[in-house]
Design an enzyme around this catalytic site. Structure first.
Site, mmCIF file in Angstrom:
data_model
loop_
_atom_site.group_PDB
_atom_site.id
_atom_site.type_symbol
_atom_site.label_atom_id
_atom_site.label_comp_id
_atom_site.label_asym_id
_atom_site.label_seq_id
_atom_site.Cartn_x
_atom_site.Cartn_y
_atom_site.Cartn_z
ATOM 1 N N TYR A 314 0.757 -1.270 0.009
ATOM 2 C CA TYR A 314 -0.060 0.018 -0.190
ATOM 3 C C TYR A 314 0.864 1.327 0.132
ATOM 4 C CZ TYR A 314 -3.037 -3.493 2.200
ATOM 5 O OH TYR A 314 -3.686 -4.491 2.767
ATOM 6 N N CYS A 341 13.627 -11.143 -3.531
ATOM 7 C CA CYS A 341 14.180 -10.745 -4.778
ATOM 8 C C CYS A 341 13.007 -9.930 -5.589
ATOM 9 C CB CYS A 341 14.672 -11.934 -5.542
ATOM 10 S SG CYS A 341 15.874 -12.745 -4.509
HETATM 11 N N1 LLP Z 1 -14.666 -4.813 10.063
HETATM 12 C C1 LLP Z 1 -14.714 -5.361 8.680
HETATM 13 C C2 LLP Z 1 -15.874 -6.121 8.090
HETATM 14 C C3 LLP Z 1 -13.441 -5.255 8.228
HETATM 15 O O1 LLP Z 1 -13.667 -5.970 7.020
HETATM 16 C C4 LLP Z 1 -12.177 -4.651 8.826
HETATM 17 C C5 LLP Z 1 -11.119 -4.480 7.852
HETATM 18 C C6 LLP Z 1 -12.492 -4.328 9.970
HETATM 19 C C7 LLP Z 1 -13.580 -4.368 10.880
HETATM 20 C C8 LLP Z 1 -11.224 -3.605 10.738
HETATM 21 O O2 LLP Z 1 -10.623 -2.311 10.162
HETATM 22 P P1 LLP Z 1 -9.555 -1.754 11.159
HETATM 23 O O3 LLP Z 1 -10.341 -1.101 12.275
HETATM 24 O O4 LLP Z 1 -8.409 -2.638 11.279
HETATM 25 O O5 LLP Z 1 -9.395 -0.390 10.044
HETATM 26 N N2 LLP Z 1 -4.597 -4.963 5.369
HETATM 27 C C9 LLP Z 1 -4.983 -3.508 5.422
HETATM 28 C C10 LLP Z 1 -6.208 -3.339 5.981
HETATM 29 C C11 LLP Z 1 -7.465 -3.984 5.663
HETATM 30 C C12 LLP Z 1 -8.693 -3.871 6.489
HETATM 31 C C13 LLP Z 1 -9.501 -4.819 6.036
HETATM 32 N N3 LLP Z 1 -10.924 -4.907 6.622
HETATM 33 C C14 LLP Z 1 -3.725 -2.703 5.877
HETATM 34 O O6 LLP Z 1 -2.727 -3.164 6.473
HETATM 35 O O7 LLP Z 1 -3.810 -1.445 5.891
#
Ligand code: LLP
Length: 418
Positions: A314, A341
């Site tokens: 990202y 790599c």
């Molecule tokens: N609830 C649902 C239905 C979700 O899909 C997500 C995150 C959350 C809660 C929690 O969101 P948070 O509070 O953590 O923002 N891999 C990405 C983030 C992807 C989040 C996906 N869904 C990153 O590293 O920024």
């Protein structure tokens, strides 16, 4: 964002010297501060529960280590799970099924059956899922995931609430879907949306709450009363030194005011992942190589996109410090790069650092959310250790994989061995 304390140029983490932890456990290693984890949970629960009845369902995709889950279970958290694997992991950590909500997308019949058989509430993502669940788990407890056409997030890749994403049921089809759910005999409990991840302003959450509140009221008119409104996760955290955190109290007041003014619903549900775990954890990695190519200087470390993929995936910023040169004068700009790599394998671009040298321990900040949980075996690199720090002691909470672990499930047909 706050910085850590140091003792004569040695960085401290939860009362321990960072370089001592790295020496004891080896690198790369994720190190989590138990007290910070507990505090984050209490902060978010406290801000909202002052305003109305609140349930926190920690989004365990952010960090599903069993010890981390156990601590949150002790704090009273619930769970937002997105796969049968997450549901089973949380049960293993001690959560009961009634504290888990399942919010899958593109869910297979097999997974729907497994989750429904465990008695976990299901957040319905599509009309197809609703009809299939009516056959697989008639009368199940459900909530419905709405696409509110409101988005927020640190990158387009993580905005989920806008029209055009694959998630949820469009707001204008909500009433039909709920009526159908009622006709099918489901035990309807709530309404859900998740607008995206890593947003830093309050306004989109209020807009989202308004969409959900309006639908809730229309449902009241057709005799469907909801127990909760679930605004999902998405509370951002500051990753850069000069960034301020989002005002949780302001968010809590504005969002709950909207719900209280517009509806009779008594309970708000939130699903924070990042907010609860991001700043609990450092990724420690060792400088193994320093390269000056004239046009650019590189610090080669033993953690790469296999260990922490967020910068590569990202373009995310994670602050980096050299543990035993804490607060020292920075000498030049470096790219911090890993052992994978691919040119895209980096932890930081153009970062000013104090004379990095082979053997130095680098601390990558805010690695607790989507750090270990997104790590991979790419380039046949085993997953790394995780450590928990509490009361001046460090304990191993995940052993490192070995190369043998990578072979464990593979099979070479006998005919190829002849
Ligand atoms: N609830 C649902 C239905 C979700 O899909 C997500 C995150 C959350 C809660 C929690 O969101 P948070 O509070 O953590 O923002 N891999 C990405 C983030 C992807 C989040 C996906 N869904 C990153 O590293 O920024």
């Amino acid at each position: 964002m706050e910085d850590y304390e140091s003792d004569g140029g040695r960085m401290l983490f939860a009362g321990m010297y960072v370089s001592d932890i790295a020496r004891e456990f080896g690198t790369p290693v994720y190190v989590t501060d138990e007290q910070r984890l507990r505090k984050n949970y209490r902060d978010v629960y406290g801000a909202f529960s002052k305003e109305m009845d609140t349930r926190i369902h920690y989004a365990c995709k952010a960090n599903s280590n069993l010890a981390v889950l156990r601590i949150l279970q002790q704090e009273g958290s619930g769970i937002d799970a997105v796969s049968i694997g997450e549901v089973l992991t949380c049960l293993k950590a001690g959560f009961t099924a009634d504290r888990i909500m399942y919010t899958g997308v593109n869910v297979s019949d097999e997974e729907l059956r497994a989750v429904s058989d465990l008695g976990v509430m299901i957040n319905i993502d599509s009309e197809s899922e609703l009809e299939r669940l009516a056959l697989i788990g008639p009368g199940s407890q459900i909530s419905v995931r709405i696409n509110p056409d409101v988005g927020s997030g640190h990158s387009d890749k993580v905005i989920t609430g806008k029209k055009g994403t694959k998630f949820g049921i469009p707001a204008d089809r909500a009433i039909n879907v709920y009526s159908r759910a009622k006709d099918l005999g489901f035990d309807i409990r709530g309404i859900h949306a998740h607008i995206g991840s890593g947003g830093q302003s309050v306004e989109p959450f209020v807009d989202e709450a308004e969409v959900l509140a309006n639908i809730t009221n229309s449902l009241g008119e057709i005799g469907i009363e909801l127990e909760f409104i679930d605004i999902g996760g998405g509370i951002g955290v500051p990753y850069k030194m000069n960034e301020e955190p989002m005002d949780l109290n302001e968010m809590a007041i504005e969002v709950t005011d909207m719900i209280k003014m517009e509806t009779d619903v008594k309970t708000i549900v939130l699903e924070p992942g990042r907010y609860i775990v991001a700043d609990t954890t450092l990724l420690l990695t060792k400088c193994v190589d320093v390269k000056d190519l004239g046009t650019k200087k590189y610090v080669g470390v033993d953690a790469g996109m296999n260990t922490l993929v967020r910068p590569a995936m990202y373009d995310s910023y994670h602050h980096i410090a050299i543990a035993d040169k804490f607060g020292k004068v920075c000498t030049a700009k470096y790219d911090v790069v890993g052992p994978i790599c691919e040119s895209g394998d980096y932890l930081a671009h153009e970062r000013v650092l104090p004379d990095p040298q082979e053997g130095d321990i680098l601390a990558v900040y805010d690695a607790g959310a989507y750090g270990f949980s997104m790590s991979s075996n790419y380039n046949s690199r085993p997953l790394c250790r995780e450590v928990l720090v509490n009361g001046g002691k460090a304990e191993l909470i995940r052993e490192a994989e070995t190369v043998e672990d990578l072979w464990r499930l593979q099979k070479v047909p006998a005919r190829l061995l002849r």
